[in-house]
Design an enzyme around this catalytic site. Structure first.
Site, PDB file in Angstrom:
ATOM      1  N   CYS A   1       0.882  -1.171   0.000  1.00 53.15           N
ATOM      2  CA  CYS A   1       0.000   0.000   0.000  1.00 53.15           C
ATOM      3  C   CYS A   1       0.915   1.214   0.000  1.00 53.15           C
ATOM      4  O   CYS A   1       1.722   1.376   0.920  1.00 53.15           O
ATOM      5  CB  CYS A   1      -0.891  -0.008   1.245  1.00 53.15           C
TER       6      CYS A   1
ATOM      7  N   ALA B   1       0.348   3.818   2.952  1.00 52.86           N
ATOM      8  CA  ALA B   1       0.839   3.359   4.256  1.00 52.86           C
ATOM      9  C   ALA B   1       2.304   3.729   4.461  1.00 52.86           C
ATOM     10  O   ALA B   1       2.774   3.822   5.605  1.00 52.86           O
ATOM     11  CB  ALA B   1       0.652   1.847   4.390  1.00 52.86           C
TER      12      ALA B   1
ATOM     13  N   CYS C   1      -0.719   3.683  -6.624  1.00 53.76           N
ATOM     14  CA  CYS C   1      -1.585   3.091  -5.594  1.00 53.76           C
ATOM     15  C   CYS C   1      -1.737   1.650  -6.033  1.00 53.76           C
ATOM     16  O   CYS C   1      -1.939   1.376  -7.233  1.00 53.76           O
ATOM     17  CB  CYS C   1      -2.946   3.788  -5.557  1.00 53.76           C
TER      18      CYS C   1
END
Lengths: 234, 234
Positions: free
Chosen positions: A85, A88, A198
């Site tokens: 991710c 993150a 992403c």
């Protein structure tokens, strides 16, 4: 027989992107039998608080759950880990303060790759609000004298819709088309490549539909993992 | 918020089949956000000794590595686990003696499903030599008065070739066609359905190409996991 290092994958954000990354890791591994593949542990806790809500709207901090996941991977003996991710990654320096386990950054791997491409001077970013607001790619690209190109507000809204639709398993052809249009607008602003910044984006935009080369950070990270793991015992 | 149980997946046998199962688990989960998905830990150690070599040719016993994996899942707090390899199920009763953690059997879930289908009295098995030699499906089917239908020696050889090709990532169109022919031969012997009784088979034979309904134990197991996990706190 050489014992392979255990590769940690902190996933679940979202689950489909985790499947996509593991699948790309397998494809990147030179193996003709099960036994030649990497030893992997995946910790997929999809209840990690939404990174965009946390960064953009002051929502719950995902750090504790990321720390918990990283600690599980470390406890199980992971040699290093990756996080599937991009958003993150804004929290990983803080995770590292609490869990002393090396991670390969999907952002850095991608920026290094782009810096080595002679035809690229600016890169269009398809990313979450979290990743863009945290400036993850902008900083890494700037360090390599590359210009980041971002969607306008309406375009960014379409990107977020597509990402959440992938997470919901409800992506429509219309949302896919909207994403292509955003990519085209980035090219209009001078982007030489489109970065799927992403991990849900490669599930919504194919390389064929992208108006410029689609850079998939998940593939770059998978290649880096294979390289690092195979050099582990040497 | 209800804390979801941790679902353990003992995978890596092979890696592509593990990806396939996790993907089916995600598809089986009623979720519209990351947070609604299941919390999963995957332990994928592809160095587990080949189940067919162990059962058919007296090769290295996979039990210790399976025990190690199950223990890791238990240590991490898994509520229960599944094993994404049919042949490995021959060793699970012994694993259970050493690691007291419940597992859902892909074989039993499938046999129960078949027993409930009124039009099925005999089931064609596409499985590894390990699974067939251990009699895993034959026993479970017989308990439900269902007749197992097995390929002849040449057909079984083609099945094994396709399975190892999936593991090697080198499946050819010819191998896919050979698998369809084996399935047709099972129908010729009276099979009402074709059971993809090895987790690599759904990656080599599509439902569309199967001459009779293709029963995919991975999907049945995924559904069972979702059901068990959602009933966990009730």
């Amino acid at each position: 027989m050489i014992e392979r290092p255990l590769v940690g994958i902190l996933g679940g954000m979202g689950p489909a992107a985790t499947v996509d990354f593991y699948s790309k890791l397998i494809a990147a591994t030179p193996a003709s039998t099960d036994e030649e593949h990497l030893k992997v542990m995946i910790w997929a806790d999809p209840s990690v608080p939404d990174r965009t809500k946390a960064i953009v709207r002051g929502g719950e901090d995902p750090t504790p759950k990321l720390v918990n996941g990283a600690q599980r991977l470390k406890d199980a003996g992971a040699a290093f880990y990756v996080v599937t991710c991009n958003g993150a990654h804004a929290f990983l320096p803080r995770v590292r303060q609490q869990v002393d386990l090396e991670y390969l950054s999907i952002v850095e791997v991608t920026a290094e790759h782009l810096a080595a491409l002679p035809y690229v001077s600016s890169a269009g970013l398809l990313a979450t609000d979290a990743t863009l607001t945290a400036g993850l790619y902008q900083e890494s690209l700037a360090a390599s004298n590359l210009t980041p190109v971002l969607p306008d507000a309406a375009g960014q809204h379409a990107v977020m819709e597509a990402i959440y639709a992938v997470k919901a398993g409800s992506l429509t052809a219309e949302q896919e088309r909207a994403l292509v249009e955003v990519a085209e607008s980035l090219v209009g602003q001078g982007a030489d490549v489109i970065v799927a910044a992403c991990t849900e984006i490669p599930l919504a935009l194919s390389a064929e539909d992208s108006p410029r080369p689609l850079i998939d950070p998940s593939i770059l990270l998978a290649n880096q993992v294979v390289q690092k793991a195979s050099a582990w015992n040497k």
